[in-house]
Motif scaffolding. Structure first.
Motif, short mmCIF file in Angstrom:
data_model
loop_
_atom_site.label_atom_id
_atom_site.label_comp_id
_atom_site.label_asym_id
_atom_site.label_seq_id
_atom_site.Cartn_x
_atom_site.Cartn_y
_atom_site.Cartn_z
N GLU A 67 -11.96 9.69 4.09
CA GLU A 67 -12.04 9.31 5.51
C GLU A 67 -11.87 10.54 6.40
O GLU A 67 -11.91 10.44 7.62
CB GLU A 67 -10.96 8.28 5.85
CG GLU A 67 -11.20 6.91 5.24
CD GLU A 67 -10.00 5.99 5.39
OE1 GLU A 67 -9.08 6.30 6.16
OE2 GLU A 67 -9.98 4.96 4.70
N TYR A 72 0.92 3.71 1.85
CA TYR A 72 1.26 4.28 3.15
C TYR A 72 2.45 3.58 3.82
O TYR A 72 2.91 4.02 4.87
CB TYR A 72 0.07 4.18 4.12
CG TYR A 72 -1.17 4.95 3.76
CD1 TYR A 72 -1.19 5.95 2.81
CD2 TYR A 72 -2.37 4.67 4.42
CE1 TYR A 72 -2.35 6.64 2.51
CE2 TYR A 72 -3.54 5.37 4.13
CZ TYR A 72 -3.53 6.34 3.17
OH TYR A 72 -4.68 7.02 2.88
N ASP A 94 -3.88 1.20 -4.16
CA ASP A 94 -4.91 1.40 -3.14
C ASP A 94 -5.53 0.03 -2.81
O ASP A 94 -5.16 -0.99 -3.41
CB ASP A 94 -5.95 2.44 -3.59
CG ASP A 94 -6.78 2.03 -4.79
OD1 ASP A 94 -6.74 0.84 -5.19
OD2 ASP A 94 -7.49 2.89 -5.35
N SER A 95 -6.46 0.01 -1.87
CA SER A 95 -6.98 -1.28 -1.38
C SER A 95 -7.63 -2.11 -2.49
O SER A 95 -7.47 -3.32 -2.52
CB SER A 95 -8.04 -1.08 -0.31
OG SER A 95 -7.72 -0.08 0.56
N ASN A 135 -12.00 -1.83 5.19
CA ASN A 135 -11.22 -1.76 6.43
C ASN A 135 -11.99 -2.38 7.60
O ASN A 135 -12.29 -1.74 8.59
CB ASN A 135 -10.89 -0.30 6.77
CG ASN A 135 -10.14 0.41 5.66
OD1 ASN A 135 -10.37 0.15 4.49
ND2 ASN A 135 -9.24 1.30 6.02
N HIS A 183 -8.59 12.60 1.08
CA HIS A 183 -9.15 11.25 1.16
C HIS A 183 -10.47 11.34 1.93
O HIS A 183 -10.54 12.03 2.95
CB HIS A 183 -8.16 10.31 1.87
CG HIS A 183 -8.50 8.87 1.69
ND1 HIS A 183 -9.52 8.25 2.39
CD2 HIS A 183 -7.97 7.92 0.88
CE1 HIS A 183 -9.59 6.99 2.01
NE2 HIS A 183 -8.67 6.75 1.10
N HIS A 234 0.84 -1.19 0.00
CA HIS A 234 0.00 0.00 0.00
C HIS A 234 0.88 1.25 0.00
O HIS A 234 2.02 1.22 0.47
CB HIS A 234 -0.94 -0.01 1.22
CG HIS A 234 -2.00 1.05 1.14
ND1 HIS A 234 -1.85 2.29 1.72
CD2 HIS A 234 -3.20 1.07 0.51
CE1 HIS A 234 -2.94 3.02 1.46
NE2 HIS A 234 -3.77 2.30 0.72
N SER A 241 -9.87 8.07 -3.54
CA SER A 241 -8.99 7.05 -2.94
C SER A 241 -7.55 7.49 -3.13
O SER A 241 -7.25 8.45 -3.85
CB SER A 241 -9.21 5.71 -3.65
OG SER A 241 -8.56 5.72 -4.91
N THR A 242 -6.64 6.76 -2.54
CA THR A 242 -5.22 7.11 -2.66
C THR A 242 -4.79 7.15 -4.13
O THR A 242 -4.15 8.11 -4.56
CB THR A 242 -4.36 6.11 -1.86
OG1 THR A 242 -4.78 4.78 -2.14
CG2 THR A 242 -4.48 6.37 -0.36
N SER A 277 -12.63 2.89 -0.99
CA SER A 277 -12.89 4.32 -1.21
C SER A 277 -12.97 4.65 -2.71
O SER A 277 -13.59 5.63 -3.08
CB SER A 277 -11.81 5.16 -0.54
OG SER A 277 -10.55 4.76 -1.02
P1 13P Z 1 -7.41 3.41 -0.17
O1 13P Z 1 -8.21 2.25 -0.61
O2 13P Z 1 -7.89 4.72 -0.72
O3 13P Z 1 -5.96 3.19 -0.47
O4 13P Z 1 -7.57 3.57 1.41
C1 13P Z 1 -7.14 2.63 2.33
C2 13P Z 1 -6.92 3.19 3.66
O5 13P Z 1 -6.74 2.49 4.62
C3 13P Z 1 -6.96 4.64 3.77
O6 13P Z 1 -6.73 5.01 5.08
#
Ligand code: 13P
Ligand code: SF4
Length: 370
Positions: free
Chosen positions: A240, A61, A79-80, A153, A238, A59, A254-255, A168
């Protein structure tokens, strides 16, 4: 020298009947290796990936070293949703997931025949911790008339109770689709992402009250002050993040979507409201542009994360080399739970087929040259 720094994290645990209490968890962040150690460990990882027929899925991050290694060795940084798609499509026998627990579980649920390893099994997420399966099941039981949509998540057990899983990058189109079918939605666990989707789609959504400890810390007042200092900058957020921060955004996504926006928008400066780990990829893909971190400090700041997820930070080179050498940290999901959870993930992947979700989303506001 101590090999890990323990970090105490406080997160929101929604209460039955409304409100939230504060709960605590720990993250253990590995120490940074020196250059000689890094070179040796990276060589071990490269050999280990080949020997084990393994691919690294990371990922944005996680530590830049892991992101670079994933790409250099034929894996991916994403991203996820793309992590799930990539792992699912890749022929390797072993998937090594550098991220947080729910990402490893999603990979295992989709690929029961593959071995899924993670550098750190304890790397979790405040949204997952804040949505215990038993309380969530009781919430669903109270609202049988609603379609259950959960964010990626979450634990496998929470997904097992859901009709749809979303990330996202695809939450908006899926909820729009459900709303058009006249469905009422029970949403969990992120209250900010839920509120954003509700506002964008007009869907009838009942929201679980979880939050991400990283994004919940961005401050709107301080962001406005920063925007005044950078009048030509575009603001990438983002979803969130809290509604007051989302309201100030030029792009919400999303990211991957906000990275694409940084690449494609004509602005030279961007203010970025997400985990600072993303800046590594943004700078690589949009060289010459300037990226400024959105503020987490301010009169109401705690700061629980200072814009970097402590659980993502648990992933390190040494842990990765160790799992490849020993086969430690394998992800297992109980077959009955996996089989129930697969349904909602596969639904999302089928819905996503043929969609270009890497493109910046349609909610781009006020784009123009800076
Ligand atoms: P994404 O799917 O946008 O990468 O987000 C995952 C996530 O944990 C953001 O905090
Ligand atoms: Fe969870 Fe937030 Fe960390 Fe993403 S950044 S994994 S949502 S705690």
């Amino acid at each position: 020298m101590m090999n890990v720094t323990p970090i105490k994290v406080e997160f929101d645990l929604p209460l039955k009947g409304g409100g939230v209490s504060t709960a605590q968890a720990w993250a253990r962040v590995p120490r940074e290796l020196d250059a000689v150690e890094k070179a040796a460990v990276k060589a071990n990882i490269r050999n280990g990936l080949k020997a084990e027929d393994a691919v690294l899925v990371a990922h944005y991050y996680v530590h830049p070293d892991l992101q670079d290694l994933a790409e250099e060795t034929g894996g991916c940084v994403a991203d996820s949703l793309e992590m799930a798609r990539f792992g699912n499509a890749h022929p390797a026998k072993t998937l090594v997931v550098a991220g947080v627990r729910f990402m490893g579980e999603t990979a295992k649920i989709l690929n029961p025949e593959k071995r899924v390893l993670m550098p750190e099994l304890e790397a979790t997420c405040s949204l997952d911790l804040g949505c215990p399966p038993d309380r969530f099941a009781a919430f669903c039981d109270e609202h049988p008339d609603r379609v259950v949509v959960v964010y990626a998540n979450t634990s496998a057990a929470v997904k097992a109770r859901a009709d749809w899983m979303v990330t996202s990058s695809i939450a908006l189109p899926i909820v729009r689709h459900l709303h058009a079918e006249g469905k009422k939605i029970l949403w969990a666990p992120d209250r900010h992402l839920g509120a954003y989707i509700q506002a964008e789609t007009g869907a009838d959504m009942l929201l679980w009250q979880g939050a991400c400890i990283v994004h919940d810390e961005f401050k709107a007042l301080e962001l406005e002050a920063l925007m005044a200092e950078h009048p030509g900058a575009k603001v990438l957020v983002h979803p969130e993040s809290p509604a007051a921060v989302v309201k100030l955004a030029d792009v919400v996504g999303s990211t991957t979507q906000i990275i694409r926006a940084a690449q494609t928008l004509p602005a030279r400066t961007f203010i970025v409201a997400t985990d600072k780990g993303i800046l590594h990829k943004m700078r690589a893909l949009a060289p010459g542009k300037t990226f400024v971190e959105a503020p987490t400090a301010g009169s109401s700041a705690t700061c629980k994360s200072c814009a970097h997820c402590p659980w993502m930070a648990m992933n390190g080179l040494a842990g990765l080399a160790h799992v490849l050498e020993t086969g430690a940290n394998e992800i297992h999901v109980q077959p009955a739970i996996a089989s129930d959870a697969r349904h909602c993930i596969q639904r999302m992947l089928d819905f996503a087929k043929g969609m270009n979700l890497a493109a910046p989303p349609s909610t781009v506001k006020g784009i123009g040259p800076a």
